[in-house]
Design a protein around this motif. Structure first.
Motif, PDB file in Angstrom:
ATOM      1  N   ASP A  93     -35.290   4.324 -26.498  1.00  0.00           N
ATOM      2  CA  ASP A  93     -34.171   4.933 -27.419  1.00  0.00           C
ATOM      3  C   ASP A  93     -32.526   4.548 -27.216  1.00  0.00           C
ATOM      4  O   ASP A  93     -31.760   4.281 -27.657  1.00  0.00           O
ATOM      5  CB  ASP A  93     -34.484   6.382 -27.966  1.00  0.00           C
ATOM      6  CG  ASP A  93     -35.741   6.525 -28.715  1.00  0.00           C
ATOM      7  OD1 ASP A  93     -35.955   7.651 -28.856  1.00  0.00           O
ATOM      8  OD2 ASP A  93     -36.387   5.268 -29.383  1.00  0.00           O
ATOM      9  N   GLN A  94     -32.470   5.035 -25.603  1.00  0.00           N
ATOM     10  CA  GLN A  94     -31.162   4.923 -25.174  1.00  0.00           C
ATOM     11  C   GLN A  94     -30.829   3.520 -25.276  1.00  0.00           C
ATOM     12  O   GLN A  94     -29.579   3.066 -25.655  1.00  0.00           O
ATOM     13  CB  GLN A  94     -31.056   5.634 -23.895  1.00  0.00           C
ATOM     14  CG  GLN A  94     -31.100   7.068 -23.829  1.00  0.00           C
ATOM     15  CD  GLN A  94     -31.368   7.610 -22.512  1.00  0.00           C
ATOM     16  OE1 GLN A  94     -31.787   7.058 -21.619  1.00  0.00           O
ATOM     17  NE2 GLN A  94     -30.938   8.915 -22.375  1.00  0.00           N
ATOM     18  N   ALA A  95     -31.774   2.706 -24.941  1.00  0.00           N
ATOM     19  CA  ALA A  95     -31.323   1.084 -24.699  1.00  0.00           C
ATOM     20  C   ALA A  95     -31.164   0.715 -26.106  1.00  0.00           C
ATOM     21  O   ALA A  95     -30.280  -0.241 -26.341  1.00  0.00           O
ATOM     22  CB  ALA A  95     -32.741   0.404 -24.104  1.00  0.00           C
ATOM     23  N   ARG A  96     -31.895   1.011 -27.214  1.00  0.00           N
ATOM     24  CA  ARG A  96     -31.496   0.675 -28.497  1.00  0.00           C
ATOM     25  C   ARG A  96     -30.296   1.028 -28.983  1.00  0.00           C
ATOM     26  O   ARG A  96     -29.560   0.116 -29.778  1.00  0.00           O
ATOM     27  CB  ARG A  96     -32.715   1.266 -29.373  1.00  0.00           C
ATOM     28  CG  ARG A  96     -34.015   0.200 -29.314  1.00  0.00           C
ATOM     29  CD  ARG A  96     -34.849   1.158 -30.568  1.00  0.00           C
ATOM     30  NE  ARG A  96     -36.372   0.418 -30.486  1.00  0.00           N
ATOM     31  CZ  ARG A  96     -37.302   1.021 -30.501  1.00  0.00           C
ATOM     32  NH1 ARG A  96     -37.412   2.352 -30.874  1.00  0.00           N
ATOM     33  NH2 ARG A  96     -38.491   0.186 -30.542  1.00  0.00           N
ATOM     34  N   ALA A  97     -29.944   2.232 -28.795  1.00  0.00           N
ATOM     35  CA  ALA A  97     -28.556   2.717 -29.099  1.00  0.00           C
ATOM     36  C   ALA A  97     -27.439   1.984 -28.473  1.00  0.00           C
ATOM     37  O   ALA A  97     -26.606   1.785 -29.065  1.00  0.00           O
ATOM     38  CB  ALA A  97     -28.543   4.060 -28.718  1.00  0.00           C
ATOM     39  N   ALA A  98     -27.816   1.646 -27.140  1.00  0.00           N
ATOM     40  CA  ALA A  98     -26.845   0.770 -26.565  1.00  0.00           C
ATOM     41  C   ALA A  98     -26.877  -0.788 -26.667  1.00  0.00           C
ATOM     42  O   ALA A  98     -26.183  -1.562 -26.053  1.00  0.00           O
ATOM     43  CB  ALA A  98     -26.883   1.096 -25.010  1.00  0.00           C
ATOM     44  N   PHE A  99     -27.616  -1.157 -27.765  1.00  0.00           N
ATOM     45  CA  PHE A  99     -27.931  -2.710 -28.199  1.00  0.00           C
ATOM     46  C   PHE A  99     -28.205  -3.546 -26.807  1.00  0.00           C
ATOM     47  O   PHE A  99     -27.803  -4.527 -26.968  1.00  0.00           O
ATOM     48  CB  PHE A  99     -26.696  -3.057 -28.727  1.00  0.00           C
ATOM     49  CG  PHE A  99     -26.338  -2.292 -30.110  1.00  0.00           C
ATOM     50  CD1 PHE A  99     -27.009  -2.548 -31.232  1.00  0.00           C
ATOM     51  CD2 PHE A  99     -25.121  -1.444 -30.140  1.00  0.00           C
ATOM     52  CE1 PHE A  99     -26.861  -2.028 -32.371  1.00  0.00           C
ATOM     53  CE2 PHE A  99     -24.962  -0.797 -31.300  1.00  0.00           C
ATOM     54  CZ  PHE A  99     -25.724  -1.155 -32.611  1.00  0.00           C
ATOM     55  N   ALA A 107     -38.414  -1.354 -21.112  1.00  0.00           N
ATOM     56  CA  ALA A 107     -39.137  -0.159 -21.622  1.00  0.00           C
ATOM     57  C   ALA A 107     -40.462  -0.361 -22.234  1.00  0.00           C
ATOM     58  O   ALA A 107     -41.353   0.369 -21.942  1.00  0.00           O
ATOM     59  CB  ALA A 107     -37.904   0.562 -22.309  1.00  0.00           C
ATOM     60  N   ASN A 108     -40.441  -1.505 -23.161  1.00  0.00           N
ATOM     61  CA  ASN A 108     -41.821  -1.689 -23.802  1.00  0.00           C
ATOM     62  C   ASN A 108     -42.868  -2.320 -22.721  1.00  0.00           C
ATOM     63  O   ASN A 108     -43.927  -1.788 -22.920  1.00  0.00           O
ATOM     64  CB  ASN A 108     -41.325  -2.732 -24.830  1.00  0.00           C
ATOM     65  CG  ASN A 108     -40.908  -2.146 -26.236  1.00  0.00           C
ATOM     66  OD1 ASN A 108     -41.253  -0.956 -26.419  1.00  0.00           O
ATOM     67  ND2 ASN A 108     -40.255  -2.908 -26.887  1.00  0.00           N
TER      68      ASN A 108
END
Ligand SMILES: [Zn+2]
Ligand SMILES: [Zn+2]
Length: 201
Positions: A93-99, A107-108
């Motif tokens: 989620d953090q990575a997604r938020a940081a694009f 992470a996946n």
């Protein structure tokens, strides 16, 4: 220490699974499998979470380079109540938020790996592996190239070069001639060819 414990070896900068003691050494195996190495039992320590994650990503990447990879279209779903799943989902989620696309992928990869190991595969769904076999062959339409480059010289390389030649013998002949003329003795040699991947079946 329990066999299978992930430890950090400062001598190699690698994380490995603790195997056993052999004489004065402990044997460690790379997280994704592979060749064991010897480590000093006085220096190794239990790997931190960060180190374990990094080693896991590396192992998973090694595997996917071999051509075996899970379906990339379906992000794995965390199993509720599992702390490890939770931690990786937060990371994602953090990575997604940081694009940060590559961190999301990492992470996946880790989540799939953890779920395969701890939950017997991804919950709620099939696992799809795509394996596409290729053979790698030399491209017959392009000649391989052999080349020598003179690296003799006190301050700078001499820099003389044979240029690309179709055979090693011609390169050697050029070297002999160049050495005769200049007394230069040291060369860097290179070989280049072209390869194509052909899909099988
Ligand atoms: Zn889990
Ligand atoms: Zn030279």
């Amino acid at each position: 220490m329990e066999p299978g414990t992930l430890v950090y070896d400062p001598a190699t900068g690698k994380v490995g699974e603790y195997q056993d003691n052999t004489g004065p050494y402990v044997m460690l195996r790379p997280a994704g499998g592979g060749r064991e190495w010897q480590a000093d039992p006085a220096r190794i320590r239990v790997a931190t979470l960060e180190e374990r994650l990094r080693a896991g990503v590396r192992a998973a990447n090694d595997r996917s380079r071999e051509g075996l990879s899970p379906d990339p279209n379906r992000p794995p779903v965390p199993v509720s109540g599992c702390a490890a799943c939770e931690e990786l989902a937060v990371r994602r989620d953090q990575a997604r938020a940081a694009f940060d696309g590559s961190a999301v992928t990492d992470a996946n990869v880790l989540l799939r790996q953890h779920q395969r190991k701890e939950h017997g595969g991804e919950p709620a769904g099939r696992r799809i592996f795509r394996y596409v076999p290729y053979s790698i062959v030399q491209d017959a339409s392009a000649l391989p190239e052999y080349q020598a480059y003179c690296v003799s010289g006190e301050v700078e390389d001499c820099g003389a070069t044979s240029g690309p030649r179709p055979s090693p013998a011609e390169v050697e002949e050029w070297q002999r001639r160049h050495t005769q003329e200049t007394r230069h003795l040291r060369y860097r040699r290179s070989f280049a060819d072209y390869a194509v991947l052909e899909r099988q079946g």
